[in-house]
Design a protein around this motif. Structure first.
Motif, PDB file in Angstrom:
ATOM      1  N   SER A 124      -1.032   7.772   9.518  1.00 58.48           N
ATOM      2  CA  SER A 124      -1.183   9.041   9.002  1.00 58.48           C
ATOM      3  C   SER A 124      -1.653   8.842   7.612  1.00 58.48           C
ATOM      4  CB  SER A 124       0.020   9.900   9.105  1.00 58.48           C
ATOM      5  OG  SER A 124       0.515  10.046  10.404  1.00 58.48           O
ATOM      6  N   ARG A 125      -2.423   8.172   6.941  1.00 51.31           N
ATOM      7  CA  ARG A 125      -2.570   7.908   5.724  1.00 51.31           C
ATOM      8  C   ARG A 125      -3.718   9.154   5.545  1.00 51.31           C
ATOM      9  NH1 ARG A 125      -2.501   2.839   3.094  1.00 51.31           N
ATOM     10  NH2 ARG A 125      -4.586   3.515   2.154  1.00 51.31           N
ATOM     11  N   HIS A 126      -4.394   9.488   6.059  1.00 49.53           N
ATOM     12  CA  HIS A 126      -5.449  10.791   5.738  1.00 49.53           C
ATOM     13  C   HIS A 126      -4.664  12.188   5.620  1.00 49.53           C
ATOM     14  CE1 HIS A 126      -8.961   8.361   6.207  1.00 49.53           C
ATOM     15  NE2 HIS A 126      -8.660   7.871   7.321  1.00 49.53           N
ATOM     16  N   THR A 127      -3.608  12.199   6.837  1.00 48.52           N
ATOM     17  CA  THR A 127      -2.899  13.273   6.834  1.00 48.52           C
ATOM     18  C   THR A 127      -1.998  13.476   5.445  1.00 48.52           C
ATOM     19  OG1 THR A 127      -2.769  13.550   9.158  1.00 48.52           O
ATOM     20  CG2 THR A 127      -0.940  14.689   7.992  1.00 48.52           C
ATOM     21  N   THR A 129      -2.584  12.026   2.576  1.00 50.54           N
ATOM     22  CA  THR A 129      -3.737  12.124   1.321  1.00 50.54           C
ATOM     23  C   THR A 129      -3.624  13.717   1.298  1.00 50.54           C
ATOM     24  OG1 THR A 129      -4.487   9.996   1.603  1.00 50.54           O
ATOM     25  CG2 THR A 129      -5.792  11.635   0.286  1.00 50.54           C
ATOM     26  N   ALA A 130      -4.221  14.320   2.534  1.00 51.44           N
ATOM     27  CA  ALA A 130      -4.347  16.057   2.533  1.00 51.44           C
ATOM     28  C   ALA A 130      -3.229  16.493   1.906  1.00 51.44           C
ATOM     29  CB  ALA A 130      -4.873  16.393   3.925  1.00 51.44           C
ATOM     30  N   ALA A 131      -2.107  16.279   2.509  1.00 43.79           N
ATOM     31  CA  ALA A 131      -0.770  16.851   2.147  1.00 43.79           C
ATOM     32  C   ALA A 131      -0.414  16.802   0.614  1.00 43.79           C
ATOM     33  CB  ALA A 131       0.452  16.473   2.914  1.00 43.79           C
ATOM     34  N   SER A 133      -2.649  16.107  -1.877  1.00 38.01           N
ATOM     35  CA  SER A 133      -3.697  17.030  -2.428  1.00 38.01           C
ATOM     36  C   SER A 133      -3.415  18.346  -2.460  1.00 38.01           C
ATOM     37  CB  SER A 133      -4.998  16.468  -1.858  1.00 38.01           C
ATOM     38  OG  SER A 133      -5.202  15.337  -2.211  1.00 38.01           O
ATOM     39  N   ALA A 134      -3.055  18.793  -1.498  1.00 36.72           N
ATOM     40  CA  ALA A 134      -2.443  20.256  -1.268  1.00 36.72           C
ATOM     41  C   ALA A 134      -1.335  20.696  -2.198  1.00 36.72           C
ATOM     42  CB  ALA A 134      -2.488  20.899   0.288  1.00 36.72           C
ATOM     43  N   TYR A 159      -5.625  14.740 -11.931  1.00 33.55           N
ATOM     44  CA  TYR A 159      -5.468  14.378 -10.520  1.00 33.55           C
ATOM     45  C   TYR A 159      -6.574  13.062  -9.986  1.00 33.55           C
ATOM     46  CZ  TYR A 159      -6.545  14.701  -5.252  1.00 33.55           C
ATOM     47  OH  TYR A 159      -6.906  14.405  -3.968  1.00 33.55           O
ATOM     48  N   SER A 163      -4.981   9.441  -8.349  1.00 28.22           N
ATOM     49  CA  SER A 163      -5.838   8.990  -7.626  1.00 28.22           C
ATOM     50  C   SER A 163      -6.128   7.526  -7.690  1.00 28.22           C
ATOM     51  CB  SER A 163      -7.000   9.680  -7.146  1.00 28.22           C
ATOM     52  OG  SER A 163      -6.680  11.143  -6.885  1.00 28.22           O
TER      53      SER A 163
END
Length: 415
Positions: A124-127, A129-131, A133-134, A159, A163
């Motif tokens: 769940s790396r993309h999930t 990352t999105a969490a 960032s949000a 940010y 990153s």
């Protein structure tokens, strides 16, 4: 400029670094977290760290201490639970910023958590990352409503800075994956090479001895009706050949059981490896099948490496096997020349002239040259000799018959 890898390879640092690398990852991460906690308690260093809110400063209290520890101690689990570590550290950092506490060195825990997540998180790396960032957007909005003077450019720059740690960790993870893949491929290549070597050894041992036993058994069967008093000699020859085959197979099993350079050295010391000194026995065994074989040696035979002596032995063995199979009863000559730089092997067999058969310097061979067309025999020997920087030539002679010539560079035996 000395690179980090070169620095750790110095004798002064090699032992401590090796000891440190052998520790459990959780132990290493715990020591690192505790080491980073100390600067957070030193007055002159405690106020060095990340700051984004710039809110009015609030006096330190117990909650501030808890938030400091929540930023610096969780990285102790960064390798085992990187996502959980990042969630705790980032949450504590966000709350620390929104409450307006003073900048703390413990905020470096956020950088470490971001790097660790990029380097160790698998699922769940993309999930994630999105969490995150949000969550950062929520923090920026909350700080703005609390009166932070920072602009959207400031938040975007911070940010991007955060990153960078994630990206460095991701690059390290990719590099480790590539190295693991290289090791896997290298292991597969080594396994395939070992299988090919074992196949060549089995071919050399089984083909030679079985061929000799078949010829000897046929001769004994013929003698039972024509000369019964001589049939016993043929049966004795079959028995002796079988015992030699068992000896060679035991040697091969010993090679398979042993590993590393010590295996060759051990086999050389015990005298179990077929060597140049046993070529005479090989010639005598072939003579007992009824094949007329002349044997000669020129020069002084000096001890060489197990690989060289075994390869030379296999060349003679394969050439004699082909002579027995395809030129039964034809005169065969084996000549070994020992030089300071090379060992030369020449095996010739008389026979009719075959103008249609081309000479094959590569030694791949077909028919008799290739050991029955099985893709091994002299073709396998060519590969073996090439690994030793040697050469193999095999093909029909202009005056008739067949010849095999091999040249192997001299390699002294390592004691």
């Amino acid at each position: 400029m000395t690179s980090p890898q070169a620095l750790w390879s110095l004798p002064l640092f090699r032992a401590p670094y090796g000891w440190w690398r052998e520790r459990n990852p959780f132990v290493r991460d715990t020591v690192l977290a505790l080491a980073l906690t100390l600067p957070a308690c030193v007055p002159n260093l405690s106020h060095i760290g990340a700051q984004i809110g710039d809110l009015p400063r609030r006096p330190e209290n117990a909650l501030a201490v808890v938030l400091v520890l929540a930023q610096i101690l969780p990285p102790a689990a960064r390798s085992r639970w990187p996502a959980g570590t990042l969630a705790i550290v980032s949450g504590a950092f966000a709350l620390h910023q929104m409450l307006g506490f003073a900048t703390t060195f413990a905020s470096v825990g956020l950088y470490l958590a971001l790097y660790s997540t990029g380097a160790h998180q698998v699922r769940s790396r993309h999930t994630l990352t999105a969490a995150m960032s949000a969550g950062y957007v929520v923090l920026a909005v909350a700080l703005h409503h609390l009166g932070s003077p920072q602009t959207i450019v400031d938040y975007s720059a911070f940010y991007a800075f955060l990153s960078a740690f994630w990206l460095v960790g991701s690059a390290m993870r990719k590099r480790r994956a590539e190295e693991a893949e290289k090791r896997r491929l290298a292991a597969e290549v080594a396994t395939a090479a070992e299988r090919a070597r074992i196949a060549r050894e089995l071919h050399d041992v089984v083909t030679h001895h079985v061929t000799a036993m078949v010829v000897q058994a046929d001769a004994a069967q013929f003698l039972l009706s024509s000369a019964p008093e001589r049939a016993g000699e043929g049966l004795t020859a079959v028995s002796d050949t079988g015992r030699r085959a068992l000896t060679d197979l035991r040697y091969l099993l010993g090679v398979l059981e042993a590993t590393g350079e010590a295996a060759s050295a051990d086999l050389a010391r015990t005298g179990r490896a077929p060597a140049l000194g046993r070529v005479g026995d090989l010639v005598e065994q072939t003579r007992r099948t009824g094949q007329p074989v002349e044997f000669g040696e020129h020069g002084e035979r000096l001890p060489q490496s197990v690989e060289v002596e075994l390869a030379a032995y296999r060349v003679v063995q394969e050439a004699l096997t082909n002579a027995v199979k395809y030129a039964t009863g034809e005169p065969t000559r084996v000549l070994l020349r020992y030089g300071a730089q090379h060992t030369e092997i020449e095996v010739t067999t008389d026979g009719p002239v075959d103008p249609a058969a081309p000479r094959n310097p590569g030694g791949a061979g077909t028919g008799a040259a290739g050991g029955g067309g099985g893709g091994r025999g002299l073709a396998g020997l060519r590969t073996r000799l090439r690994m030793l920087d040697g050469q193999l030539e095999a093909g029909p002679r202009p005056e008739g018959g067949f010849e095999v010539r091999a040249t192997i560079p001299f390699q002294p035996r390592q004691e």
